[in-house]
Design a protein around this motif. Structure first.
Motif, mmCIF file in Angstrom:
data_model
loop_
_atom_site.group_PDB
_atom_site.id
_atom_site.type_symbol
_atom_site.label_atom_id
_atom_site.label_comp_id
_atom_site.label_asym_id
_atom_site.label_seq_id
_atom_site.Cartn_x
_atom_site.Cartn_y
_atom_site.Cartn_z
ATOM 1 N N MET A 1 0.846 -1.210 0.000
ATOM 2 C CA MET A 1 0.000 0.000 0.000
ATOM 3 C C MET A 1 0.877 1.253 0.000
ATOM 4 N N ARG A 3 1.994 5.096 0.789
ATOM 5 C CA ARG A 3 1.825 6.000 1.914
ATOM 6 C C ARG A 3 1.085 7.260 1.448
ATOM 7 N N GLU A 4 0.128 7.716 2.273
ATOM 8 C CA GLU A 4 -0.628 8.914 1.889
ATOM 9 C C GLU A 4 0.246 10.145 2.006
ATOM 10 N N ARG A 5 -0.009 11.133 1.141
ATOM 11 C CA ARG A 5 0.786 12.357 1.165
ATOM 12 C C ARG A 5 0.190 13.347 2.159
ATOM 13 N N VAL A 6 0.318 13.094 3.444
ATOM 14 C CA VAL A 6 -0.187 14.008 4.467
ATOM 15 C C VAL A 6 0.939 14.322 5.429
ATOM 16 N N LEU A 7 0.846 15.470 6.074
ATOM 17 C CA LEU A 7 1.904 15.855 7.009
ATOM 18 C C LEU A 7 1.743 15.127 8.341
ATOM 19 N N PHE A 8 0.501 15.004 8.836
ATOM 20 C CA PHE A 8 0.263 14.344 10.120
ATOM 21 C C PHE A 8 -0.384 12.981 9.897
ATOM 22 N N LEU A 9 0.189 11.963 10.533
ATOM 23 C CA LEU A 9 -0.354 10.623 10.379
ATOM 24 C C LEU A 9 -1.268 10.290 11.557
ATOM 25 N N GLU A 11 -2.795 7.782 14.396
ATOM 26 C CA GLU A 11 -2.195 6.702 15.158
ATOM 27 C C GLU A 11 -3.261 5.938 15.915
ATOM 28 N N ARG A 16 -0.737 2.805 21.154
ATOM 29 C CA ARG A 16 0.258 3.778 21.611
ATOM 30 C C ARG A 16 0.411 3.727 23.136
ATOM 31 N N LYS A 19 2.202 0.541 24.104
ATOM 32 C CA LYS A 19 3.619 0.679 23.765
ATOM 33 C C LYS A 19 4.340 1.534 24.811
ATOM 34 N N SER A 20 3.633 2.608 25.263
ATOM 35 C CA SER A 20 4.231 3.507 26.255
ATOM 36 C C SER A 20 4.498 2.764 27.557
ATOM 37 N N ARG B 96 8.108 9.578 18.517
ATOM 38 C CA ARG B 96 7.159 10.694 18.610
ATOM 39 C C ARG B 96 7.286 11.616 17.393
ATOM 40 N N THR B 99 6.615 10.027 13.890
ATOM 41 C CA THR B 99 5.212 9.667 13.674
ATOM 42 C C THR B 99 4.389 10.910 13.343
ATOM 43 N N TYR B 100 4.687 12.002 14.052
ATOM 44 C CA TYR B 100 3.895 13.221 13.824
ATOM 45 C C TYR B 100 4.244 13.912 12.509
ATOM 46 N N PHE B 101 5.538 13.920 12.201
ATOM 47 C CA PHE B 101 5.943 14.601 10.951
ATOM 48 C C PHE B 101 6.218 13.571 9.870
ATOM 49 N N ASN B 102 5.368 13.548 8.879
ATOM 50 C CA ASN B 102 5.534 12.600 7.789
ATOM 51 C C ASN B 102 6.494 13.216 6.756
ATOM 52 N N LYS B 104 9.162 13.686 3.929
ATOM 53 C CA LYS B 104 9.547 12.991 2.698
ATOM 54 C C LYS B 104 10.940 13.446 2.237
ATOM 55 N N GLU B 170 6.262 -5.287 2.926
ATOM 56 C CA GLU B 170 5.674 -4.073 2.354
ATOM 57 C C GLU B 170 4.396 -3.635 3.065
ATOM 58 N N TYR B 173 3.388 0.066 6.107
ATOM 59 C CA TYR B 173 2.689 1.351 6.180
ATOM 60 C C TYR B 173 1.329 1.242 6.845
ATOM 61 N N GLU B 174 0.749 0.038 6.766
ATOM 62 C CA GLU B 174 -0.549 -0.153 7.412
ATOM 63 C C GLU B 174 -0.421 -0.114 8.918
ATOM 64 N N ILE B 176 1.603 1.781 10.690
ATOM 65 C CA ILE B 176 1.904 3.098 11.254
ATOM 66 C C ILE B 176 0.606 3.831 11.640
#
Lengths: 287, 176
Positions: A1, A3-9, A11, A16, A19-20, B96, B99-102, B104, B170, B173-174, B176
């Protein structure tokens, strides 16, 4: 798949949190290890020894090509400067012949004086040669890893490690055919020393730099810039009279010294097996 | 048979990141005549931990950071636990931020690494100084920090090469 072109992913928050908690557990274990190390080093040395047993042979294998290249470079340099080197050695040989006679006379004189004073000599020490296979010299620690080969059975923690310049450090851990050395510049290193000239004593403390601090000198110590500090032999851990450092600055509050060895010349070192500490039964008797 | 093959593939995915970091670090531990190398001994660890946690979070977790910390502590003669704490801290902050900043673009990733490593080395400086009850030399710490940031692109090339050649999962990405 893709990866989407977004700045914030996005979660998964449950994952989370889990994991913490898991990470917090690992943090607590690490913190406990640090505390245990601080309280009693013997408990964690077993862990260190086991990891060293696995990692050091790998370092040794990785260092072999570099060792070969270094050897080749050294040989070529030697051939290039062979005439100058021959001339220098001839001159040095002449000077040494003169010194040899003088030394023999002094040795005889010394033997007579010792007999007159009923002097007890320090025990004869054995020495072993070892090759440096890894070094670590940075802001957080200063150490070496040695390959001991067949001598590994005779090497113990605490033995002095020297080279042509003087004391380098002490054996910290022996694992298999390898040993880790804490350099005298390491922040954990404390060496009892005495000035060669004035015989003033002190403790030479490392701080992970090329500048060592002399602590607890006598009040009226006569220490000057350029004075050589040698091991005092106090405590019985190290043999006496091994050159350690040269005083760089002798101020009112602080006395700093520079180690005599240079990190770049650490290739082959000598380990001095010095055992004057009494066994457990004798120590109890003495107490 | 295919189950065993799958199991081996998953195991390899988890083992390749720590092995790649340890192998490249062994080269940095070879004694060299220049003092410059002394400040680069732990660089592959920092770079490796950050690279794998940001690029392959499916193949790198806290336990791997813990194991790498133990190896780093033993071969660098740091008190056991210091590097483990440091790498776990790097893992926490790295996860941290990445994850927040994708991110490229490589230059932004480099900037993010510089920020993470600055926080991490500051943390290591504090815990080591607390442990020894005396400050470790600040100028050498800063030199180590600058070298770590400078060498990042070179070591990243190596880790990218390892990732492309040896890890083939592969579906990452799912996760994340």
């Amino acid at each position: 798949m893709k990866r989407e072109r977004v700045l914030f992913l996005k979660e998964n928050y449950v994952l989370r949190v889990l994991k913490s908690f898991f990470l917090a557990g690992l943090f607590i274990i690490a913190l406990l290890l640090v505390l245990v190390h601080k309280i009693d080093i013997n408990i964690v040395s077993g862990v260190s020894r086991s990891v060293m047993f696995v990692v050091t042979p790998l370092i040794h294998v990785a260092s072999l090509p570099a060792e070969g290249l270094g050897y080749g470079y050294k040989k070529i340099a030697e051939i290039m400067y062979i005439h100058e080197e021959n001339e220098r050695l001839r001159q040095e040989n002449q000077e040494l012949y003169l010194l040899k006679d003088r030394m023999r006379a002094l040795q005889t004189e010394n033997r007579i004086f010792k007999k007159l004073l009923h002097h007890i000599d320090i025990p004869q020490t054995k020495s072993y040669t070892a090759r440096v296979i890894a070094e670590n010299d940075n802001a957080f620690s200063n150490s070496l890893i040695l390959y001991l080969g067949n001598a590994a059975d005779f090497i113990k923690s605490g033995y002095a490690v020297v080279n042509a310049s003087g004391l380098i450090g002490r054996i910290e851990i022996v694992s298999g055919k390898y040993a880790r050395v804490t350099l005298i510049t390491d922040i954990n290193s404390k060496i009892p020393v005495v000035s060669l000239k004035s015989r003033d004593r002190g403790i030479l403390v490392g701080n992970n730099t090329r500048s060592l601090n002399l602590i607890f000198p006598p009040l009226m110590a006569e220490l000057h810039k350029g004075d050589i500090l040698v091991t005092s032999g106090s405590g019985g851990g190290l043999p006496p009279d091994i050159p350690v450092a040269k005083i760089k600055r002798a101020g009112v509050d602080t006395i700093t010294a520079t180690p005599l060895f240079s990190p770049s010349e650490l290739e082959i070192v000598k380990i001095i097996a010095y055992d004057v500490m009494p066994d457990e039964a004798t120590a109890k008797e003495l107490q | 048979m295919s189950e065993i093959k799958n199991f081996c593939a998953i195991l390899a995915t988890y083992l390749i990141p720590p092995i790649s970091v340890i192998l490249i670090d062994l080269l940095f531990y070879i004694p060299r005549s220049s003092d410059f190398w002394n400040f680069t001994r732990l660089v592959p660890f920092y770079t490796g931990v950050y690279f794998w946690l940001s690029q392959r979070p499916d193949a790198f977790n806290g336990i791997t950071a813990f194991i790498l910390g133990t190896v780093a502590d033993v071969i660098s003669a740091t008190p056991l636990g210091i590097n483990i704490l440091t790498f776990l801290f790097l893992y926490y902050w790295g996860t941290r931020l990445s994850t927040y900043f994708n991110v490229k673009k490589f230059s932004y990733a480099w900037l993010l690494f510089a920020l993470t490593i600055f926080i991490t080395i500051a943390f290591k400086f504090l815990i080591t100084s607390t442990f020894h009850r005396s400050f470790v030399p600040l100028n050498q710490t800063l030199l180590e920090l600058l070298l770590t940031i400078t060498i990042y692109p070179i070591l990243t090339c190596y880790y990218i090469w390892v990732e492309r050649h040896y890890i083939h999962l592969e579906e990452r990405y799912e996760k994340i």
